[in-house]
Enzyme design. Structure first.
Site, PDB file in Angstrom:
ATOM      1  N   TYR A  84       0.849  -1.193   0.000  1.00 33.29           N
ATOM      2  CA  TYR A  84       0.000   0.000   0.000  1.00 33.29           C
ATOM      3  C   TYR A  84       0.885   1.243   0.000  1.00 33.29           C
ATOM      4  CZ  TYR A  84      -3.769  -3.200   1.432  1.00 33.29           C
ATOM      5  OH  TYR A  84      -4.677  -4.231   1.505  1.00 33.29           O
TER       6      TYR A  84
ATOM      7  N   PRO B 222     -15.979  -4.779   2.929  1.00 28.72           N
ATOM      8  CA  PRO B 222     -17.302  -5.223   3.372  1.00 28.72           C
ATOM      9  C   PRO B 222     -18.443  -4.317   2.918  1.00 28.72           C
ATOM     10  CG  PRO B 222     -16.144  -4.175   5.182  1.00 28.72           C
ATOM     11  CD  PRO B 222     -15.158  -4.307   4.059  1.00 28.72           C
TER      12      PRO B 222
ATOM     13  N   PHE C 186     -19.985   0.874  -2.738  1.00 32.16           N
ATOM     14  CA  PHE C 186     -21.308   0.886  -3.359  1.00 32.16           C
ATOM     15  C   PHE C 186     -22.410   0.665  -2.331  1.00 32.16           C
ATOM     16  CE2 PHE C 186     -24.885  -0.847  -5.801  1.00 32.16           C
ATOM     17  CZ  PHE C 186     -24.974   0.083  -6.832  1.00 32.16           C
TER      18      PHE C 186
ATOM     19  N   GLY D 248     -24.261   3.775  -3.155  1.00 28.98           N
ATOM     20  CA  GLY D 248     -25.020   3.457  -4.358  1.00 28.98           C
ATOM     21  C   GLY D 248     -24.423   4.125  -5.585  1.00 28.98           C
TER      22      GLY D 248
END
Length: 341
Positions: free
Chosen positions: A62, A210, A215, A219
């Site tokens: 990362y 998770p 989304f 959404g």
């Protein structure tokens, strides 16, 4: 807020973590767009630990490396025993066409020593194999990790998106404490074979992503607000041909969240927590208000009928498209060569 987060056990070797952890990748990595100011991210991690979110998850790749350096700066101001630190090794490089993975013993030890320096700690709580090397038997990689445990460099060993056969072979060399997978209402493809294997062997489950790459929190607004540098633009589930179908699933899940008096992200995290005291999701965020919301998920209660309704709506085939670019998703299916003495 301190004291509200329950603890769970990962594996059978004694590791305990907060039921909800913190995935730290986006705190420095620009995969989701532009990286955030370091000072703000340090404040966020301090707030997490003060709120009993003590399981911090990072990886040497990362950044690369900058994420571990950031965590090291935070740990200097904390009591080491109050934080459960997970990091990973194994990815040398990665792109849309695949990745260069290494599980050679010399590389394993070198990566561990370098991570210890960047994190400025004497030991790593949970050290993951970050993708399996298709050229090196998993027994060889595990043999070196076992030596690191015996030498006090690491306390517990984990695998990342490994197949059932790889998990069994690795566990035979040294007990595996946890396996990290993408698991959520958004991604349920591990439930048929992989998760039952862990349960049989007594291995803890650490779901990353998770909230379905965001989304399940936002959404279609997620797509509307993405920067041009956000790798999620290349996930086919978030592309035009699948977005309308996936929006319908999102809205049906959100109806349940409204009925339960919580946010959809809290509902999604609670769904995972209701799968057992060996499940510890690690949602990532760069905002304290989102972190507080994630913590609130531990108070959301779901009945058996709630769980059944959710799983009917978000069935394994409900969301259309790939969760990752195909070449990267294929890394979770890699088998290592057979080991021979």
């Amino acid at each position: 807020m301190a004291g509200e987060m329950r603890r769970i056990k990962l594996g059978s070797q004694g590791m305990e973590v907060s039921a909800i952890g913190l995935g730290c990748m986006t705190l420095t990595d620009s995969s989701y767009g532009v990286a955030k100011p370091e000072e703000d991210m340090i404040k966020l991690i301090h707030h997490a630990v003060q709120s009993d979110v003590t399981h911090l998850n990072t990886a040497n790749y990362y950044g690369p490396y900058t994420n571990e350096i950031l965590i090291g700066k935070v740990l200097m101001g904390l009591e080491r025993g109050n934080v459960q630190l997970s990091t990973k090794f194994g990815i040398k490089s990665i792109n849309w066409d695949g990745a260069d993975i290494c599980g050679d013993p010399e590389y394993v030890r070198a990566c561990c020593e370098d991570s210890l320096k960047r994190l400025d700690v004497d030991y790593i709580d949970l050290y993951y194999v970050h993708c399996v090397d298709a050229r090196v038997p998993i027994e060889i990689t595990m043999g070196e990790l076992k030596k690191l445990v015996e030498g006090g460099k690491i306390k517990y060993i984990g695998l990342y998106e490994a197949t059932p056969s790889t998990i069994r072979r690795a566990h035979a060399v040294h007990p595996i404490t946890a396996v990290q997978i993408e698991w959520s209402l958004w991604t349920r493809n591990h439930e048929e074979e992989v998760i039952p294997t862990w349960r049989e062997l007594g291995i803890g489950i650490v779901p990353y992503g998770p909230l379905g790459s965001g989304f399940l929190a936002a959404g279609t607004k997620l797509v509307e607000n993405m920067s041009d540098y956000d790798f999620r633009k290349y996930i086919t589930r978030l592309q035009v041909e699948n977005l309308e179908r996936n929006k319908m699933v999102f809205e049906k899940i959100n109806e349940i969240a409204v009925r339960k008096g919580c946010t959809l992200s809290q509902l999604a995290l609670s769904w995972l927590l209701h799968h057992g005291f060996d499940v510890g999701p690690i949602p990532g965020t760069t905002k304290i208000e989102n972190l507080n919301q994630n913590i609130g998920a531990s108070s959301v209660k779901l009945s058996p009928s709630d769980l059944a309704e959710l799983e009917a709506i978000a069935s394994p085939a409900a969301f259309k498209g790939n969760r990752l670019p195909p070449a990267i998703e294929a890394l979770s299916k890699v088998e290592t060569p057979q080991f021979s003495i």
